[in-house]
Design a protein around this motif. Structure first.
Motif, PDB file in Angstrom:
ATOM      1  N   VAL A   1       0.845  -1.194   0.000  1.00 54.84           N
ATOM      2  CA  VAL A   1       0.000   0.000   0.000  1.00 54.84           C
ATOM      3  C   VAL A   1       0.885   1.250   0.000  1.00 54.84           C
ATOM      4  O   VAL A   1       0.535   2.264  -0.613  1.00 54.84           O
ATOM      5  CB  VAL A   1      -0.942   0.018   1.225  1.00 54.84           C
ATOM      6  N   HIS A   2       1.988   1.168   0.691  1.00 57.79           N
ATOM      7  CA  HIS A   2       2.929   2.300   0.734  1.00 57.79           C
ATOM      8  C   HIS A   2       3.384   2.683  -0.675  1.00 57.79           C
ATOM      9  O   HIS A   2       3.578   3.859  -0.991  1.00 57.79           O
ATOM     10  CB  HIS A   2       4.129   1.909   1.599  1.00 57.79           C
ATOM     11  N   LYS A   3       3.509   1.697  -1.550  1.00 57.75           N
ATOM     12  CA  LYS A   3       3.973   1.955  -2.916  1.00 57.75           C
ATOM     13  C   LYS A   3       2.928   2.684  -3.755  1.00 57.75           C
ATOM     14  O   LYS A   3       3.275   3.397  -4.692  1.00 57.75           O
ATOM     15  CB  LYS A   3       4.351   0.634  -3.595  1.00 57.75           C
ATOM     16  N   VAL A   4       1.641   2.491  -3.419  1.00 54.29           N
ATOM     17  CA  VAL A   4       0.590   3.086  -4.255  1.00 54.29           C
ATOM     18  C   VAL A   4       0.050   4.392  -3.682  1.00 54.29           C
ATOM     19  O   VAL A   4      -0.757   5.054  -4.336  1.00 54.29           O
ATOM     20  CB  VAL A   4      -0.588   2.106  -4.472  1.00 54.29           C
ATOM     21  N   CYS A   5       0.479   4.771  -2.479  1.00 56.42           N
ATOM     22  CA  CYS A   5       0.029   6.036  -1.887  1.00 56.42           C
ATOM     23  C   CYS A   5       1.189   7.018  -1.876  1.00 56.42           C
ATOM     24  O   CYS A   5       2.222   6.769  -1.249  1.00 56.42           O
ATOM     25  CB  CYS A   5      -0.489   5.809  -0.466  1.00 56.42           C
ATOM     26  N   PHE A   6       1.041   8.127  -2.546  1.00 55.86           N
ATOM     27  CA  PHE A   6       2.150   9.025  -2.819  1.00 55.86           C
ATOM     28  C   PHE A   6       2.738   9.695  -1.588  1.00 55.86           C
ATOM     29  O   PHE A   6       3.871  10.146  -1.612  1.00 55.86           O
ATOM     30  CB  PHE A   6       1.717  10.102  -3.829  1.00 55.86           C
ATOM     31  N   ARG A   7       2.022   9.757  -0.461  1.00 63.31           N
ATOM     32  CA  ARG A   7       2.573  10.456   0.707  1.00 63.31           C
ATOM     33  C   ARG A   7       2.405   9.676   2.001  1.00 63.31           C
ATOM     34  O   ARG A   7       2.451  10.240   3.084  1.00 63.31           O
ATOM     35  CB  ARG A   7       1.917  11.836   0.857  1.00 63.31           C
ATOM     36  N   SER A   8       2.257   8.383   1.887  1.00 63.05           N
ATOM     37  CA  SER A   8       2.044   7.576   3.091  1.00 63.05           C
ATOM     38  C   SER A   8       3.346   7.347   3.852  1.00 63.05           C
ATOM     39  O   SER A   8       4.443   7.426   3.311  1.00 63.05           O
ATOM     40  CB  SER A   8       1.429   6.221   2.709  1.00 63.05           C
ATOM     41  N   LYS A   9       3.184   7.038   5.152  1.00 62.49           N
ATOM     42  CA  LYS A   9       4.302   6.627   5.991  1.00 62.49           C
ATOM     43  C   LYS A   9       4.060   5.163   6.368  1.00 62.49           C
ATOM     44  O   LYS A   9       2.934   4.762   6.643  1.00 62.49           O
ATOM     45  CB  LYS A   9       4.390   7.499   7.241  1.00 62.49           C
ATOM     46  N   TYR A  10       5.148   4.389   6.379  1.00 64.90           N
ATOM     47  CA  TYR A  10       5.036   2.967   6.681  1.00 64.90           C
ATOM     48  C   TYR A  10       5.984   2.616   7.812  1.00 64.90           C
ATOM     49  O   TYR A  10       7.188   2.838   7.723  1.00 64.90           O
ATOM     50  CB  TYR A  10       5.362   2.152   5.425  1.00 64.90           C
ATOM     51  N   TYR A  11       5.416   2.081   8.905  1.00 64.29           N
ATOM     52  CA  TYR A  11       6.222   1.689  10.071  1.00 64.29           C
ATOM     53  C   TYR A  11       6.050   0.197  10.379  1.00 64.29           C
ATOM     54  O   TYR A  11       6.414  -0.251  11.454  1.00 64.29           O
ATOM     55  CB  TYR A  11       5.783   2.482  11.304  1.00 64.29           C
ATOM     56  N   GLY A  12       5.475  -0.552   9.450  1.00 65.01           N
ATOM     57  CA  GLY A  12       5.178  -1.955   9.706  1.00 65.01           C
ATOM     58  C   GLY A  12       3.785  -2.101  10.297  1.00 65.01           C
ATOM     59  O   GLY A  12       2.999  -1.144  10.354  1.00 65.01           O
TER      60      GLY A  12
END
Length: 216
Positions: A202-213
């Motif tokens: 999902v992080h790859k398809v959302c231009f401004r998301s943050k991913y922490y696991g």
């Protein structure tokens, strides 16, 4: 004389609209450049938690169980007026703490409701939400995907544009969204202050998301 009155009426309508639009663009610029913090340190944050039925509520409670609730007070939980199960879960979670309240608003979209008719139900939910947000005057809104949070976040952002409140919005996409954003996420990704997803796809398809696991 009539022309002058009409001109004044037009100006009185156009100027606030233009100002609100310009202010909104400025806030979005601050959000996208991650310059949206509070100007002063706060001992506690008046916090709204947006509650959804079923799995959303369970996820939300798992998330906030890892937070220091002394910081997030007073707390207002807002849920749909047809949601009867979440209230019981929240009361149990709070365990007689007196720093929280519960409020209910109309659903913006029911299950299987058409998108066309949901426009009107969302507008009604926004109308009901306005006095609720203004009265509580939140510093923070925390949500994890239910449709209930859409009118709440829209109202809060517009009020922030108008200097009526000083509020930040944190959105955590539901853990069940493994590859794509939810409808709520697709709407809110453009103006919430922090947008968090729980899967790398999902992080790859959302231009401004943050991913922490995984958070839940």
């Amino acid at each position: 004389m009539m022309n002058l009155i009409l001109t004044l009426v037009q100006v009185s309508i156009v100027v606030p609209v233009v100002f609100t639009f310009a202010r909104g663009l400025y806030l979005i610029y601050l959000i996208y450049t991650e310059s949206c913090g509070f100007n002063d340190a706060k001992q506690s944050l008046r916090t709204i938690f947006c509650v959804g039925s079923g799995g959303h509520t369970s996820e939300l409670l798992k998330l906030i169980s890892q937070m220091d609730m002394q910081i997030y007070r007073p707390r207002l939980y807002i849920m749909a007026d047809t949601d009867n199960t979440s209230e019981t879960k929240i009361i149990k979670f709070e365990n007689n703490d007196n720093n929280y309240k519960l409020s209910k608003i109309p659903r913006s979209r029911n299950v299987n409701q058409s998108f066309k008719s949901s426009v009107f139900s969302t507008l009604y939910a926004i109308y009901v939400t306005i006095p609720l947000i203004y009265k509580f005057n939140p510093n923070l809104i925390f949500c994890n995907g239910p449709g209930t949070c859409v009118p709440i976040c829209i109202v809060a952002f517009i009020m922030r544009c108008l200097f009526l409140i000083d509020c930040r919005i944190v959105f955590v996409e539901s853990v069940c969204r493994v590859r794509t954003l939810s409808l709520t996420g697709n709407i809110l990704q453009f103006f919430v202050d922090v947008f968090v997803v729980q899967w790398p796809q999902v992080h790859k398809v959302c231009f401004r998301s943050k991913y922490y696991g995984r958070l839940t």
